[in-house]
Design a protein around this motif. Structure first.
Motif, PDB file in Angstrom:
ATOM      1  N   ASP A   1      -1.815   1.126  -3.748  1.00 11.98           N
ATOM      2  CA  ASP A   1      -1.524   0.847  -5.160  1.00 11.98           C
ATOM      3  C   ASP A   1      -0.039   0.896  -5.501  1.00 11.98           C
ATOM      4  N   ILE A   2       0.787   0.357  -4.610  1.00 11.81           N
ATOM      5  CA  ILE A   2       2.221   0.268  -4.909  1.00 11.81           C
ATOM      6  C   ILE A   2       2.368  -0.751  -6.033  1.00 11.81           C
ATOM      7  N   ASP A   3       2.988  -0.317  -7.124  1.00  8.98           N
ATOM      8  CA  ASP A   3       3.077  -1.161  -8.315  1.00  8.98           C
ATOM      9  C   ASP A   3       4.502  -1.692  -8.470  1.00  8.98           C
ATOM     10  N   GLU A   4       4.882  -2.578  -7.568  1.00  8.18           N
ATOM     11  CA  GLU A   4       6.215  -3.187  -7.612  1.00  8.18           C
ATOM     12  C   GLU A   4       6.078  -4.699  -7.651  1.00  8.18           C
ATOM     13  N   LYS A   5       7.052  -5.348  -8.261  1.00 11.21           N
ATOM     14  CA  LYS A   5       7.030  -6.815  -8.372  1.00 11.21           C
ATOM     15  C   LYS A   5       8.021  -7.465  -7.405  1.00 11.21           C
ATOM     16  N   GLU A   6       8.937  -6.640  -6.846  1.00  9.91           N
ATOM     17  CA  GLU A   6       9.985  -7.169  -5.980  1.00  9.91           C
ATOM     18  C   GLU A   6       9.849  -6.617  -4.565  1.00  9.91           C
ATOM     19  N   LYS A   7      10.129  -7.494  -3.625  1.00  5.46           N
ATOM     20  CA  LYS A   7      10.036  -7.160  -2.202  1.00  5.46           C
ATOM     21  C   LYS A   7      10.870  -5.922  -1.845  1.00  5.46           C
ATOM     22  N   GLU A   8      12.134  -5.893  -2.292  1.00  3.69           N
ATOM     23  CA  GLU A   8      13.035  -4.790  -1.934  1.00  3.69           C
ATOM     24  C   GLU A   8      12.485  -3.455  -2.410  1.00  3.69           C
ATOM     25  N   LYS A   9      11.961  -3.436  -3.653  1.00  5.61           N
ATOM     26  CA  LYS A   9      11.449  -2.179  -4.219  1.00  5.61           C
ATOM     27  C   LYS A   9      10.169  -1.744  -3.518  1.00  5.61           C
TER      28      LYS A   9
ATOM     29  N   CYS B   1       4.758   2.487   8.807  1.00  9.95           N
ATOM     30  CA  CYS B   1       4.323   2.889   7.477  1.00  9.95           C
ATOM     31  C   CYS B   1       3.552   1.725   6.859  1.00  9.95           C
ATOM     32  N   PHE B   2       2.380   2.012   6.317  1.00 10.88           N
ATOM     33  CA  PHE B   2       1.488   0.988   5.758  1.00 10.88           C
ATOM     34  C   PHE B   2       1.505   1.073   4.234  1.00 10.88           C
ATOM     35  N   GLY B   3       1.624  -0.076   3.596  1.00  8.65           N
ATOM     36  CA  GLY B   3       1.563  -0.111   2.139  1.00  8.65           C
ATOM     37  C   GLY B   3       0.668  -1.232   1.638  1.00  8.65           C
TER      38      GLY B   3
ATOM     39  N   GLY C   1       7.132 -19.929   0.335  1.00  7.20           N
ATOM     40  CA  GLY C   1       6.268 -19.564  -0.779  1.00  7.20           C
ATOM     41  C   GLY C   1       5.171 -18.579  -0.386  1.00  7.20           C
ATOM     42  N   GLU C   2       5.338 -17.928   0.775  1.00  9.02           N
ATOM     43  CA  GLU C   2       4.326 -16.961   1.210  1.00  9.02           C
ATOM     44  C   GLU C   2       4.458 -15.653   0.437  1.00  9.02           C
ATOM     45  N   PHE C   3       3.310 -15.058   0.177  1.00 11.73           N
ATOM     46  CA  PHE C   3       3.247 -13.797  -0.544  1.00 11.73           C
ATOM     47  C   PHE C   3       2.832 -12.679   0.407  1.00 11.73           C
ATOM     48  N   ALA C   4       2.953 -11.442  -0.088  1.00  9.63           N
ATOM     49  CA  ALA C   4       2.446 -10.294   0.664  1.00  9.63           C
ATOM     50  C   ALA C   4       1.821  -9.308  -0.310  1.00  9.63           C
ATOM     51  N   GLN C   5       0.725  -8.747   0.125  1.00  9.09           N
ATOM     52  CA  GLN C   5       0.111  -7.643  -0.606  1.00  9.09           C
ATOM     53  C   GLN C   5      -0.061  -6.432   0.315  1.00  9.09           C
TER      54      GLN C   5
END
Length: 150
Positions: A13-21, A77-79, A92-96
């Motif tokens: 449940d990492i609640d970030e909108k940006e890759k770096e964060k 580390c898994f997120g 245009g690839e995403f990651a969750q």
């Protein structure tokens, strides 16, 4: 040999909108576990590697990694994020799902390539991928340990 993955390094449940964060959340976990020396410097190392070639694997999975002097011992580390984030602007690839790999720069055994190739083999199986999105901490921990050959 000490395990490369620890339960404390499985984050949901990492609640970030940006890759770096999002990556920073996992880097902080590695710091808390004593795997890296400096949060900001290791994050910079990982982001520099991402700039060379984003580590999106398809299936909404990112596999960022750093092999640097800021790493004390190999770790994974898994997120899992609450929402998908853009991982590769060009494609245009995403990651969750983010699986962050940290390896010391003086590693003579090519540990980072072993980790990446073992994970890549597992990530070819739909069942394994599906579990990453729905599994609980225990399932993810055991799957990754097995996937890493531990």
């Amino acid at each position: 040999m000490e395990s490369i993955i620890k339960r404390e390094c499985i984050v949901f449940d990492i609640d970030e909108k940006e890759k770096e964060k999002a990556i920073l959340e996992l880097v902080k976990k590695l710091k808390n576990q004593g795997n890296i020396t400096n949060t900001e410097m290791f994050l910079e190392d990982v982001l520099a590697r991402e700039k060379l070639s984003p580590t999106s694997l398809g299936n909404d999975i990112g596999l960022p990694h750093g092999r640097t002097e800021n790493v004390l011992k190999p770790a994974v580390c898994f997120g899992r994020l609450k929402n998908k984030i853009l991982w590769n602007e060009e494609t245009g690839e995403f990651a969750q799902i983010i699986i962050l790999i940290a390896v010391p720069s003086n590693d003579e055994e090519n540990t980072h390539m072993k980790i990446i190739s073992r994970l890549a083999r597992k990530l070819m199986h739909k069942e394994f991928i599906d579990k990453l999105f729905i599994g609980d901490e225990e399932e993810i921990f055991n799957m990754l340990k097995e996937g890493l050959g531990e």
